[in-house]
Write an enzyme that holds these catalytic residues in place. Sequence first.
Site, PDB file in Angstrom:
ATOM      1  N   LYS A   1       6.107  -0.465   7.781  1.00 41.71           N
ATOM      2  CA  LYS A   1       5.439   0.799   7.458  1.00 41.71           C
ATOM      3  C   LYS A   1       6.489   1.903   7.540  1.00 41.71           C
ATOM      4  CE  LYS A   1       1.383   3.524   8.920  1.00 41.71           C
ATOM      5  NZ  LYS A   1       0.240   3.546   9.879  1.00 41.71           N
TER       6      LYS A   1
ATOM      7  N   ALA B   1       0.858  -1.190   0.000  1.00 39.83           N
ATOM      8  CA  ALA B   1       0.000   0.000   0.000  1.00 39.83           C
ATOM      9  C   ALA B   1       0.889   1.233   0.000  1.00 39.83           C
ATOM     10  CB  ALA B   1      -0.912   0.009   1.224  1.00 39.83           C
ATOM     11  N   SER B   2       0.384   2.310  -0.615  1.00 37.54           N
ATOM     12  CA  SER B   2       1.104   3.575  -0.645  1.00 37.54           C
ATOM     13  C   SER B   2       0.100   4.694  -0.424  1.00 37.54           C
ATOM     14  CB  SER B   2       1.819   3.757  -1.985  1.00 37.54           C
ATOM     15  OG  SER B   2       2.527   4.979  -2.017  1.00 37.54           O
ATOM     16  N   ALA B   3       0.212   5.380   0.720  1.00 36.45           N
ATOM     17  CA  ALA B   3      -0.730   6.443   1.066  1.00 36.45           C
ATOM     18  C   ALA B   3       0.021   7.742   1.302  1.00 36.45           C
ATOM     19  CB  ALA B   3      -1.538   6.046   2.299  1.00 36.45           C
TER      20      ALA B   3
ATOM     21  N   ASP C   1     -10.646   4.663  12.442  1.00 39.69           N
ATOM     22  CA  ASP C   1     -10.553   4.625  10.982  1.00 39.69           C
ATOM     23  C   ASP C   1     -10.863   3.217  10.476  1.00 39.69           C
ATOM     24  OD1 ASP C   1     -10.158   5.701   8.468  1.00 39.69           O
ATOM     25  OD2 ASP C   1      -7.993   5.390   8.478  1.00 39.69           O
TER      26      ASP C   1
ATOM     27  N   ILE D   1       0.838   9.406   3.991  1.00 44.90           N
ATOM     28  CA  ILE D   1       1.770   9.511   5.108  1.00 44.90           C
ATOM     29  C   ILE D   1       2.839   8.435   5.072  1.00 44.90           C
ATOM     30  CG2 ILE D   1       1.939   9.229   7.626  1.00 44.90           C
ATOM     31  CD1 ILE D   1      -0.531  10.884   7.923  1.00 44.90           C
ATOM     32  N   ALA D   2       2.499   7.232   4.617  1.00 47.87           N
ATOM     33  CA  ALA D   2       3.448   6.127   4.699  1.00 47.87           C
ATOM     34  C   ALA D   2       3.238   5.128   3.569  1.00 47.87           C
ATOM     35  CB  ALA D   2       3.328   5.427   6.052  1.00 47.87           C
ATOM     36  N   GLN D   3       4.235   4.246   3.425  1.00 44.47           N
ATOM     37  CA  GLN D   3       4.185   3.160   2.457  1.00 44.47           C
ATOM     38  C   GLN D   3       4.450   1.863   3.206  1.00 44.47           C
ATOM     39  OE1 GLN D   3       5.583   4.029  -1.500  1.00 44.47           O
ATOM     40  NE2 GLN D   3       6.955   2.254  -1.429  1.00 44.47           N
TER      41      GLN D   3
END
Length: 455
Positions: free
Chosen positions: A154, A133-135, A291, A137-139
């Site tokens: 993370k 995942a790549s968002a 969340d 704030i972080a990957q």
Amino acid sequence: MTKESTLKAARGDLTREREGLALMRNTARGALRVMETVGVVGRQGMGWLLGDRDELPVRLRRTFESLGATYIKLGQFIASSPSLFPEEYVSEFQKCLDRTPPMPFHYIRDTVERELGQPLSALYEWVDPQPLASASIAQVHAARLHNGAEVVIKVQRPGVRHVLLTDFNFLYFSARVVESLAPGLSRSALSGVIEELQAGMLEECDFQQEARNLEAFNRFLAESANTAVVAPRPVGTHTTARVLTMERFHGVPLTDLEVLRAYTDDPAGTLITALNTWFSSLMLCDFFHADLHAGNLMLLEDGRVGFIDFGMVGRIRRETWAGMMELFEAIGHGDVDGMARAMAMVGMTREEVDVAALARDIGALQERLTDVDASSLVQADRNDREVNQLLTDLVRIGEGHGIRFPREFALLLKQFLYFDRYVQALAPELDMFSDGRVDMFGALDQLPGSDEPLH
């Protein structure tokens, strides 16, 4: 002056020089970020003036996405807060994406090695260079420790914390200017909302805090003898403020009904387990998961429910939770006096609320209240426009009496919206408010009566 004192003074001068250089660099980066923000807003505004006349909510959402992490998160807050923002903005910001192009693997390697002080090959037996995942704030990358344990890593994006600080300082200053120019907005406390959002997002940037959240949630599960739910366990030796290594789970998202059937013959029971665990955590854990979108609740291969991603959490007072449930129930019954009492209980205010006067103002909504079912207040896709407008009007009336709803109100409402999507996918016949298998208040009954904050 002795040689030792001379060296000490020199080291002090060097430290002050380094701190001064760091301050100058941060100031310069902050100024560049503000200029970048003004530039993006200016380009969007110029495009609108030159004829690219899409609707304002659409234009604002695109602007937020162009500005990156801070504004994407702010957009998601708008999307999850129908009680605070107009329906057309809530609807449009549902599209606000938190997916960003992946960082190159060499950055992941360099960051992990710099943070943990060892070569990647000494820390992990294997790391997948392709991110899970790549968002904003972080990957996240899959990996395996030398002891054979499967984990995920993370890794925080470069400069995210500084960007957040700069952006929120700019937003806070802008909000104070707006409040001073329009005193009527002061009751809505724009600057206060921004301060709360900043605190929450900066906490998301501290992966050591997230590791502590994971440990605390697993303690809560153990102390409540809950063996049907689990959270990943962090690997302390491989975790810093910017790198979090934790246990990897294998399973499927809780909303994928067709795949879930291969894991369980009771999807509704799985959902109820997740719901009861979350409701119990409101009172018996130091925080609640804030969340719970489809990627953060999983059915694992061994049949347990997995709660993941504890970067965003909320904390609630006992009376706030009880008051919010009373508010839903009172709305469902059209009980304006009950609604006024509940709003005074849920809201934050330094003023003495005249509950009778508040009830009279709410009474103006009486006709609309009788047409709204209590369960529709937490249903994301049913009667949205009417419910969003009703909640907006209630908040506006409350503000007129000095009440400001806390951030937790929006966070709780957001989770209910997520829950309704789970219910629609897994158990459309389930009514969270009346089904005896769902225990919203069990944790409240286990606590002594108190008006003191629990968290």
